[in-house]
Design an enzyme around this catalytic site. Sequence first.
Site: not given
Ligand SMILES: NC(=O)c1ccc[n+]([C@@H]2O[C@H](COP(=O)([O-])OP(=O)(O)OC[C@H]3O[C@@H](n4cnc5c(N)ncnc54)[C@H](OP(=O)(O)O)[C@@H]3O)[C@@H](O)[C@H]2O)c1
Length: 339
Positions: A150
């Site tokens: 982001c």
């Molecule tokens: N947030 C942002 O603005 C943003 C922007 C660009 C990129 N990103 C990247 O996108 C990715 C996801 O970010 P997010 O903000 O959506 O994260 P998040 O809200 O923490 O969600 C993570 C997801 O992955 C699942 N998960 C976590 N650990 C896991 C594991 N060991 N095995 C399988 N599934 C697992 C979680 O399931 P549960 O709910 O069941 O725990 C949840 O569905 C990250 O790598 C982040 O750096 C984020």
Amino acid sequence: MLKVAVIGATGYTGEELVRILAGHPHVRLAYVSSREDRAQKIQDIFPYLRGRVDLDCRPFRPEDALGAADVFFLSLPHTVSMRTAPALLANGKRVIDVSADYRLPDPALYERHYGEKHADPERLREAVYGLPEFFRDRIRNARLVANPGCYPTSALLGLLPLARAGLAWQGACVIDAKSGVTGAGRKASAALNFSEVNENFRAYKVLAHQHEPEIAEGLKRAGGKGAFVFVTHLLPLDRGILSTLYFQFPPGTPEKRLRDVFESAYAKERFVRVHAAGRFPGVKDVLRTNQCHIGLALREETGNAVVVSAIDNLGKGAAGQAVQNMNLACGFPEEAGLE
Ligand SMILES: NC(=O)c1ccc[n+]([C@@H]2O[C@H](COP(=O)([O-])OP(=O)(O)OC[C@H]3O[C@@H](n4cnc5c(N)ncnc54)[C@H](OP(=O)(O)O)[C@@H]3O)[C@@H](O)[C@H]2O)c1
């Protein structure tokens, strides 16, 4: 209809992907998964999806997932994606990875900034960095797209027009970047409690943010080489990133030169808008969109210039851009599902 899957559908970026894909005209959302087994349907976890999606949300199991979809969005924490993608790719699936796992071409750089040895280093060369405005031709037909971070999206959309036009800045450009709290993901953490964030504003990971090498690589990929200083701040907002970039150009550089560079870079882009002189974007201008809005100013006598870039971290900074990349990779109109 192409069948698509969201792995990590219960996180912030995964939820946003589900929301966009449920309304996409050329794909059918066919599989979603999370880590925890809540034994629930995705539309019961996010009730606003009722009537639009009807899917079980269970932990990821390759044996169920492989037959269910052709394109996989990985909305997983970094280090998890690089262990999930190989089996999908080996079975001929297309992968759009929203995590950082395939964004840096050098495994040593990955290990230094993400604290773990890369589990799939051979594919780092094959992965295409998914910033469509600059690398569109490589994204077409790509099997593995590394969706940009982001902060890097907001910073690079403010830097790369200069790199492409060969308009060099002096010294180090300052990238003063601020993000809403969803940027850190949904998982709980004391530093992100409401009472810590509300009515507060602070810098974090100063000169130590993991997105710094990604910005440097993006600049290199576009043929630029200027120095920069990158500082991140936490805003007491749900979503949105505002990056203010400060440049020094030789005194006497006309503002029109800078404006021409940005206006010609983005003249044909649907998702990047350059504001008129004297107007600067705010995060609400781009909320829940796949757009980046840019404002700029240059003081001719001193050569001081400012470029302001606003995106929604879950839109152009993650899920929106991931869908834009899928559209390109799969041959759909680039804006499908995003307007
Ligand atoms: N947030 C942002 O603005 C943003 C922007 C660009 C990129 N990103 C990247 O996108 C990715 C996801 O970010 P997010 O903000 O959506 O994260 P998040 O809200 O923490 O969600 C993570 C997801 O992955 C699942 N998960 C976590 N650990 C896991 C594991 N060991 N095995 C399988 N599934 C697992 C979680 O399931 P549960 O709910 O069941 O725990 C949840 O569905 C990250 O790598 C982040 O750096 C984020």
